[in-house]
Design a protein around this motif. Sequence first.
Motif, PDB file in Angstrom:
ATOM      1  N   LEU A  46       0.975  -1.194   0.063  1.00 16.70           N
ATOM      2  CA  LEU A  46       0.063  -0.066   0.012  1.00 16.70           C
ATOM      3  C   LEU A  46       0.957   1.000   0.085  1.00 16.70           C
ATOM      4  CD1 LEU A  46      -2.730  -1.078   2.582  1.00 16.70           C
ATOM      5  CD2 LEU A  46      -3.039  -0.816   0.157  1.00 16.70           C
ATOM      6  N   THR A  47       1.938   1.213   0.641  1.00 13.37           N
ATOM      7  CA  THR A  47       2.657   2.241   0.764  1.00 13.37           C
ATOM      8  C   THR A  47       3.693   2.730  -0.645  1.00 13.37           C
ATOM      9  OG1 THR A  47       3.510   1.566   2.971  1.00 13.37           O
ATOM     10  CG2 THR A  47       4.934   3.325   1.877  1.00 13.37           C
ATOM     11  N   GLU A  48       3.797   1.475  -1.403  1.00  9.39           N
ATOM     12  CA  GLU A  48       4.012   1.774  -2.674  1.00  9.39           C
ATOM     13  C   GLU A  48       3.243   2.321  -3.729  1.00  9.39           C
ATOM     14  OE1 GLU A  48       7.016  -0.549  -5.972  1.00  9.39           O
ATOM     15  OE2 GLU A  48       6.612  -1.360  -3.980  1.00  9.39           O
ATOM     16  N   CYS A  49       1.892   1.839  -3.568  1.00  8.03           N
ATOM     17  CA  CYS A  49       0.957   2.562  -4.163  1.00  8.03           C
ATOM     18  C   CYS A  49       1.005   3.999  -3.994  1.00  8.03           C
ATOM     19  CB  CYS A  49      -0.544   1.911  -3.869  1.00  8.03           C
ATOM     20  SG  CYS A  49      -0.941   0.269  -4.348  1.00  8.03           S
ATOM     21  N   LEU A  50       0.970   4.454  -2.876  1.00  6.86           N
ATOM     22  CA  LEU A  50       0.905   5.836  -2.491  1.00  6.86           C
ATOM     23  C   LEU A  50       2.261   6.814  -3.293  1.00  6.86           C
ATOM     24  CD1 LEU A  50      -0.591   5.635   1.093  1.00  6.86           C
ATOM     25  CD2 LEU A  50      -1.804   6.140  -0.836  1.00  6.86           C
ATOM     26  N   PHE A  51       3.219   5.987  -2.901  1.00 12.42           N
ATOM     27  CA  PHE A  51       4.358   6.607  -3.415  1.00 12.42           C
ATOM     28  C   PHE A  51       4.660   6.856  -4.789  1.00 12.42           C
ATOM     29  CE2 PHE A  51       6.935   6.149   0.732  1.00 12.42           C
ATOM     30  CZ  PHE A  51       7.241   7.186   1.100  1.00 12.42           C
ATOM     31  N   LEU A  52       4.053   5.909  -5.527  1.00  9.24           N
ATOM     32  CA  LEU A  52       4.113   5.822  -6.926  1.00  9.24           C
ATOM     33  C   LEU A  52       3.009   6.993  -7.497  1.00  9.24           C
ATOM     34  CD1 LEU A  52       4.037   2.325  -8.073  1.00  9.24           C
ATOM     35  CD2 LEU A  52       5.941   3.873  -8.307  1.00  9.24           C
ATOM     36  N   ALA A  53       1.953   7.247  -6.713  1.00  6.03           N
ATOM     37  CA  ALA A  53       1.066   8.469  -7.028  1.00  6.03           C
ATOM     38  C   ALA A  53       1.544   9.752  -6.741  1.00  6.03           C
ATOM     39  CB  ALA A  53      -0.272   8.203  -6.008  1.00  6.03           C
ATOM     40  N   VAL A  54       2.364   9.886  -5.463  1.00  7.05           N
ATOM     41  CA  VAL A  54       2.919  10.953  -5.220  1.00  7.05           C
ATOM     42  C   VAL A  54       4.374  11.374  -6.244  1.00  7.05           C
ATOM     43  CG1 VAL A  54       4.422  12.195  -3.595  1.00  7.05           C
ATOM     44  CG2 VAL A  54       2.544  10.856  -2.752  1.00  7.05           C
ATOM     45  N   MET A  55       4.938  10.420  -6.870  1.00  4.88           N
ATOM     46  CA  MET A  55       5.984  10.490  -7.665  1.00  4.88           C
ATOM     47  C   MET A  55       5.343  10.937  -9.108  1.00  4.88           C
ATOM     48  SD  MET A  55       8.450   7.147  -6.838  1.00  4.88           S
ATOM     49  CE  MET A  55       9.802   7.369  -7.854  1.00  4.88           C
ATOM     50  N   ALA A  56       4.276  10.521  -9.445  1.00  2.00           N
ATOM     51  CA  ALA A  56       3.365  10.756 -10.622  1.00  2.00           C
ATOM     52  C   ALA A  56       3.151  12.430 -10.481  1.00  2.00           C
ATOM     53  CB  ALA A  56       2.235  10.174 -10.838  1.00  2.00           C
ATOM     54  N   TYR A  57       2.690  12.872  -9.580  1.00  2.00           N
ATOM     55  CA  TYR A  57       2.212  14.298  -9.156  1.00  2.00           C
ATOM     56  C   TYR A  57       3.653  14.967  -9.066  1.00  2.00           C
ATOM     57  CZ  TYR A  57       1.043  18.628  -6.581  1.00  2.00           C
ATOM     58  OH  TYR A  57       1.120  19.942  -6.254  1.00  2.00           O
ATOM     59  N   GLY A  58       4.596  14.613  -8.845  1.00  2.00           N
ATOM     60  CA  GLY A  58       5.957  15.335  -8.795  1.00  2.00           C
ATOM     61  C   GLY A  58       6.455  15.393 -10.086  1.00  2.00           C
ATOM     62  N   ARG A  59       6.354  14.311 -10.846  1.00  2.00           N
ATOM     63  CA  ARG A  59       6.660  14.448 -12.460  1.00  2.00           C
ATOM     64  C   ARG A  59       5.710  15.505 -13.057  1.00  2.00           C
ATOM     65  NH1 ARG A  59       9.117  10.556 -10.675  1.00  2.00           N
ATOM     66  NH2 ARG A  59      10.901   9.425 -11.866  1.00  2.00           N
ATOM     67  N   PHE A  60       4.566  15.649 -12.660  1.00  2.00           N
ATOM     68  CA  PHE A  60       3.442  16.613 -13.326  1.00  2.00           C
ATOM     69  C   PHE A  60       4.012  17.839 -13.156  1.00  2.00           C
ATOM     70  CE2 PHE A  60      -0.177  19.474 -12.242  1.00  2.00           C
ATOM     71  CZ  PHE A  60      -0.539  19.494 -13.558  1.00  2.00           C
ATOM     72  N   VAL A  61       4.344  18.232 -11.704  1.00  2.00           N
ATOM     73  CA  VAL A  61       4.738  19.736 -11.376  1.00  2.00           C
ATOM     74  C   VAL A  61       6.013  20.063 -12.291  1.00  2.00           C
ATOM     75  CG1 VAL A  61       5.558  21.322  -9.607  1.00  2.00           C
ATOM     76  CG2 VAL A  61       3.757  19.378  -9.434  1.00  2.00           C
ATOM     77  N   ALA A  62       7.011  18.985 -12.249  1.00  2.00           N
ATOM     78  CA  ALA A  62       8.374  19.288 -12.904  1.00  2.00           C
ATOM     79  C   ALA A  62       8.028  19.615 -14.276  1.00  2.00           C
ATOM     80  CB  ALA A  62       9.377  17.907 -12.675  1.00  2.00           C
ATOM     81  N   ILE A  63       7.315  19.168 -15.102  1.00  2.00           N
ATOM     82  CA  ILE A  63       7.004  19.414 -16.405  1.00  2.00           C
ATOM     83  C   ILE A  63       6.218  20.424 -16.646  1.00  2.00           C
ATOM     84  CG2 ILE A  63       6.130  18.335 -18.511  1.00  2.00           C
ATOM     85  CD1 ILE A  63       6.871  15.724 -17.618  1.00  2.00           C
ATOM     86  N   SER A  64       5.129  20.710 -15.852  1.00  2.00           N
ATOM     87  CA  SER A  64       4.005  21.804 -16.126  1.00  2.00           C
ATOM     88  C   SER A  64       4.533  22.980 -15.468  1.00  2.00           C
ATOM     89  CB  SER A  64       2.860  21.373 -15.500  1.00  2.00           C
ATOM     90  OG  SER A  64       2.971  21.185 -14.335  1.00  2.00           O
ATOM     91  N   ASN A  65       5.639  23.060 -14.649  1.00  2.00           N
ATOM     92  CA  ASN A  65       5.970  24.146 -14.047  1.00  2.00           C
ATOM     93  C   ASN A  65       7.297  24.037 -13.448  1.00  2.00           C
ATOM     94  OD1 ASN A  65       5.742  26.789 -12.846  1.00  2.00           O
ATOM     95  ND2 ASN A  65       4.112  26.177 -11.393  1.00  2.00           N
ATOM     96  N   PRO A  66       8.348  23.946 -14.439  1.00  2.00           N
ATOM     97  CA  PRO A  66       9.458  23.597 -14.015  1.00  2.00           C
ATOM     98  C   PRO A  66      10.595  24.784 -13.092  1.00  2.00           C
ATOM     99  CG  PRO A  66       9.488  23.933 -16.308  1.00  2.00           C
ATOM    100  CD  PRO A  66       8.082  24.004 -16.010  1.00  2.00           C
ATOM    101  N   LEU A  67      10.191  25.915 -13.566  1.00  2.00           N
ATOM    102  CA  LEU A  67      10.848  26.859 -12.824  1.00  2.00           C
ATOM    103  C   LEU A  67      10.278  27.221 -11.468  1.00  2.00           C
ATOM    104  CD1 LEU A  67      10.278  30.013 -15.364  1.00  2.00           C
ATOM    105  CD2 LEU A  67      12.241  28.494 -14.975  1.00  2.00           C
TER     106      LEU A  67
END
Length: 279
Positions: free
Chosen positions: A79-100
């Motif tokens: 379950l922890t890995e499920c949540l971490f993969l979701a958080v990492m997906a959000y992190g990549r979205f922020v990095a690509i959509s708002n890199p600055l």
Amino acid sequence: MVVVYLITLGGNSLIIVMLRIDRRLHNPMYFFLSNLSLLDICYSSNSVPFLLFSSLKDYPIISFTSCYAPMTIALFLGLTECLFLAVMAYGRFVAISNPLHYTIIMNNQVCIQLAMLSWASAFLLAIIPVIAIPAHFCVHNVINHFTSEVQAQLKLVCSNTPASLILGLIISVFTLSPPFTFILISYFCIVVAVLRIHSAQARLKAFSTCGSHLTVVTIFYGMAIYMYLKPQSKESQEQDKVISAFYGVVTPMLNPFIYTLRNKDVKNALRKIIVKKES
């Protein structure tokens, strides 16, 4: 089995040490990657030593407590890995959509809070059903599985077996579906953000940053959905054993290779460590 376990420990430990030593890797993406490596070490250590020990006996015997504890721990780590993969997906979205503003939005405090929330939420989701609805087994049982797997134990429940199976399905749906849905939404937003980029080279670079994460998500959720969301039957148990062994033993070994082989920063940090040792 021993070789796979040693590679898992060595590969994931190397990633954790490498991310701690190299300051260039002190950013949100690698912070969560180190948490994922720690999860893989714990998950593999929860099952592989028992498998190795059991293989030395013709008829290994395990007590109820010794069986139930690894099952709960495995559920918690999954379950922890499920949540971490979701958080990492959000992190990549922020990095690509708002890199600055990436490091501002995903600052150290936010990353630590998200990590702590993931660990704590997974612990509660794993432990509450076990305490709230205790299972009753019929005296002596033979677990037709390599490890103390949830589905294998549910098949041995004597009291109200259909209700237990339904409960297992409900828990699986409500714990697997929300993080997976969040990942799908995040990647939909990532695709929209990438399509707005005019440079073809920049688009390719943006997509390449998601390649490793997408590979891990596909393997993890593909197996988890097949194991826990399909109708359970005794006929499918032999298949479940093979998939569970791959999921619990081989996948933690593959994750370090998936992330390092496609990541220039991690490979450069690894080269630095090797050069320092040689010098």
